[in-house]
Each structure stands twice: as C-alpha cells, then as structure tokens.
Design a protein around this motif. Structure first.
Motif, PDB file in Angstrom:
ATOM      1  N   GLU A 202       0.826  -1.212   0.000  1.00  0.00           N
ATOM      2  CA  GLU A 202       0.000   0.000   0.000  1.00  0.00           C
ATOM      3  C   GLU A 202       0.855   1.255   0.000  1.00  0.00           C
ATOM      4  N   ALA A 203       1.981   1.216   0.722  1.00  0.00           N
ATOM      5  CA  ALA A 203       2.880   2.369   0.747  1.00  0.00           C
ATOM      6  C   ALA A 203       3.508   2.608  -0.624  1.00  0.00           C
ATOM      7  N   VAL A 204       3.791   1.527  -1.341  1.00  0.00           N
ATOM      8  CA  VAL A 204       4.445   1.642  -2.641  1.00  0.00           C
ATOM      9  C   VAL A 204       3.476   2.135  -3.711  1.00  0.00           C
ATOM     10  N   GLU A 205       2.185   2.019  -3.468  1.00  0.00           N
ATOM     11  CA  GLU A 205       1.205   2.574  -4.405  1.00  0.00           C
ATOM     12  C   GLU A 205       1.363   4.092  -4.526  1.00  0.00           C
ATOM     13  N   MET A 206       1.874   4.696  -3.468  1.00  0.00           N
ATOM     14  CA  MET A 206       2.040   6.146  -3.450  1.00  0.00           C
ATOM     15  C   MET A 206       3.361   6.591  -4.075  1.00  0.00           C
ATOM     16  N   LYS A 207       4.418   5.826  -3.855  1.00  0.00           N
ATOM     17  CA  LYS A 207       5.726   6.179  -4.429  1.00  0.00           C
ATOM     18  C   LYS A 207       6.562   4.925  -4.600  1.00  0.00           C
ATOM     19  N   PRO A 208       7.438   4.868  -5.628  1.00  0.00           N
ATOM     20  CA  PRO A 208       8.233   3.660  -5.892  1.00  0.00           C
ATOM     21  C   PRO A 208       9.094   3.284  -4.688  1.00  0.00           C
ATOM     22  N   PHE A 209       9.403   2.008  -4.613  1.00  0.00           N
ATOM     23  CA  PHE A 209      10.181   1.468  -3.500  1.00  0.00           C
ATOM     24  C   PHE A 209      11.623   1.274  -3.957  1.00  0.00           C
ATOM     25  N   ASN A 210      12.550   1.738  -3.140  1.00  0.00           N
ATOM     26  CA  ASN A 210      13.976   1.609  -3.455  1.00  0.00           C
ATOM     27  C   ASN A 210      14.623   0.551  -2.574  1.00  0.00           C
ATOM     28  N   THR A 211      15.404  -0.299  -3.194  1.00  0.00           N
ATOM     29  CA  THR A 211      16.171  -1.295  -2.458  1.00  0.00           C
ATOM     30  C   THR A 211      17.391  -1.658  -3.288  1.00  0.00           C
ATOM     31  N   GLU A 212      18.248  -2.492  -2.765  1.00  0.00           N
ATOM     32  CA  GLU A 212      19.468  -2.888  -3.478  1.00  0.00           C
ATOM     33  C   GLU A 212      19.577  -4.405  -3.486  1.00  0.00           C
ATOM     34  N   ALA A 213      19.744  -4.958  -4.680  1.00  0.00           N
ATOM     35  CA  ALA A 213      19.993  -6.385  -4.827  1.00  0.00           C
ATOM     36  C   ALA A 213      21.504  -6.619  -4.805  1.00  0.00           C
ATOM     37  N   LYS A 214      21.936  -7.533  -3.939  1.00  0.00           N
ATOM     38  CA  LYS A 214      23.369  -7.802  -3.790  1.00  0.00           C
ATOM     39  C   LYS A 214      23.589  -9.312  -3.898  1.00  0.00           C
TER      40      LYS A 214
END
Length: 320
Positions: free
Chosen positions: A296-308
C-alpha cells in the motif's frame, strides 16, 4: 502429438550422458520416447519416458517426490518471469555468462548442467552464448510447471535437442529440459563439464559425481545486505544472509577459484515489488499484514532497495 523427428538427430553423442532414474541403465534420448536399455535392471526391464508435447522429459519417479507437486508453484513462476524479464537482475545474469565464457571458451566439447533452472531466465542466456561456449545444456528442475515454461520457450527458439538439425546453418546450443531431482541426477558419472546452481540447493556429492575431473561449479547466492530495506519492512527480526556457509561442505570435493560480487539499485513499482515478494521465500515467511502495508505504501511512491549477489567459481578436486 509431437511429431517424431528422430531422423534429424545424431544420438551417438548424447546417449552416454543420461541414465535411467529407476534402474540407472543407459538412457537413450529420442524425439518421442526416451527408453533405457534395462541392462542394470534385475529383469532387464526397459523403462520408457515420454517426451511431452512442450518438449520436456519427466525423469522424476514418484518415489523421489516429497510432495504431490514439488518445487515452485505456477504463481511463483509467473512472478519470476515478469520480474526477471524486466531486467532487474540483469547485472547478475551478465556476470554469470562472463564467467562461463572465460572458463569454457577453450574447451572442445562442453556439457553444462543448470540445476534448479526454474523457468529458464538464466538458462536461456547461457544458451545464447552459442556452441563456441556450450554444446549441450541440460536444464533441470524439480518443478514441472517451471520446466514446462522453459521447454516452451526453447521449442519456439528451435533449441531443443531433437530440433538441432532443422537449421544446420546455425550454431545452436542444444537444450534438454528435464524434470528431475538434484539429489538423484539422471546423468552418467563424470559426464558434465560444469554445473550452475543459481539460488538453488547445493549438493556436493551429487554434483561431484556427475562432474568430469577438473569440472567447474558456479554458484550464485544472495550476498549480505541483499534487499535489506524490503526485509526490514517485512520482518521484525532480520537475519543476515550467510552466503558462504556451504563452502565448508564443498571443500572435500571442490577448490574455490574466485569469488565475485555484484549489486544493483532497484526502483520498484507496486507490481514489481509484489512479484519480487512472490518469487522469494518472503511470500510465506512474512506476515500478510506486513506485506499488505508495504504494498500500500508503494502505491504512493516507488520502493527503493538494493539487490546484492555473490558468485562463487569452484573446480572439482581431481582426486575425488
């Protein structure tokens, strides 16, 4: 019905690669039905294994199954297809292919096993390296729905083993999609030049058994910090990835040649994030309310993370 095309195919080379999962007798590939010669069966029984219309062969006997439908579900497979084909893990894919080219380009005949191949995202990239790198590519997974997806794509690209002479002017890597258990590989001892295990179980003895002397093993695992922000949002207690814990188990059979790390920043939509959760163990380990709150939070703005990721390149110890 799958049209029999046995006349298109030279069986002399691959016949020695496969063994029957029921009696371990030599297993003969064919375009319609694979059949062992029964030479190691007490009653000399020849076991048949039909080629499915999609182009895969099921070599997983019921006695080797731990559940009715082992491996990834169709939902997980579809999510992984969407996520990976969007290019999110392309840097890992590129690294694996680069390492394979460096290891294999000087070999005359390369038989490669991609164990735990899933729907075939990485397998297809390996096949695209061509016969200058890999001649025969065995794609194996315990999940029938995953292998079905791989077989359909391979068939459309005319890469299946019985299609190899349909386009004689091209240098096409031959693909064998197999439903099988990693613990009971239907492969002749010492017949593989190399094995790739990408986010799949590590079975040192089984791998060493089918690898030729000095054969290679490429392993890809999540590295420390992989998807850290997503895991922080989903779990109260986050356990860090211990990616090299299996190296001790491998050490009696393999020598570590190189370790490579690669990472990529991800900016994910709600759909991307939902697919990422579905294709990972987080789909069932995280509480549903935590997953829903994050989406639901990501519906408002894209989610940032890092794949390692960490990639290990190992070689079979010659005295094993």
């Amino acid at each position: 019905m799958l049209k029999c095309q046995s006349y298109l195919y030279d069986f002399e080379k691959p016949v020695s690669l496969f063994i029957c999962p029921l009696c371990q007798s030599p297993l003969q590939p064919a375009a319609d039905t694979w059949r062992c010669d029964g030479s190691l069966h007490p009653k000399q029984t020849a076991h048949p294994f039909d080629v499915a219309r999609q182009g895969y062969v099921n070599l997983l006997p019921v006695q080797q199954k731990k559940s009715k439908a082992p491996g990834d579900s169709q939902q997980s497979i579809e999510a992984r297809k969407r996520f990976l084909h969007a290019g999110h893990y392309q840097p890992l894919n590129d690294l694996i292919c680069q390492k394979m080219v460096a290891l294999l380009s000087s070999n005359e005949q390369v038989n490669w096993l991609d164990i735990g191949c899933g729907e075939g995202y990485y397998t297809q990239s390996m096949a695209q390296l061509g016969t200058e790198v890999i001649d025969t590519l065995i794609a194996a997974d315990i999940s029938k729905p995953a292998v079905v997806e791989l077989a359909k794509v391979s068939k459309m690209a005319a890469q299946l083993w019985y299609q190899q002479n349909e386009q004689p002017s091209t240098q096409t890597t031959v693909i064998y999609p197999l439903v099988t258990s990693a613990a009971h590989l239907p492969l002749r001892a010492h017949s593989m030049t190399g094995i790739s295990s990408i986010f799949s179980p590590i079975l040192p003895e089984a791998f060493a058994e089918v690898l030729a002397d000095d054969g290679y093993l490429i392993i890809a695992k999540p590295d420390a910090g992989h998807l850290a922000t997503m895991r922080d949002a989903l779990f109260d207690d986050v356990r860090e990835h211990d990616s090299d814990k299996f190296l001790t188990e491998l050490s009696p059979y393999f020598t570590l040649l190189d370790t490579h790390r690669v990472s990529t920043e991800l900016t994910l939509s709600a759909g991307d994030l939902a697919d990422l959760m579905t294709m990972t163990p987080y789909a069932y380990r995280a509480r549903s309310e935590k997953r829903q709150t994050l989406l639901e939070a990501v519906e408002m703005k894209p989610f940032n993370t890092e794949a390692k990721f960490v990639v290990y390149v190992l070689q079979k110890t010659t005295d094993k």
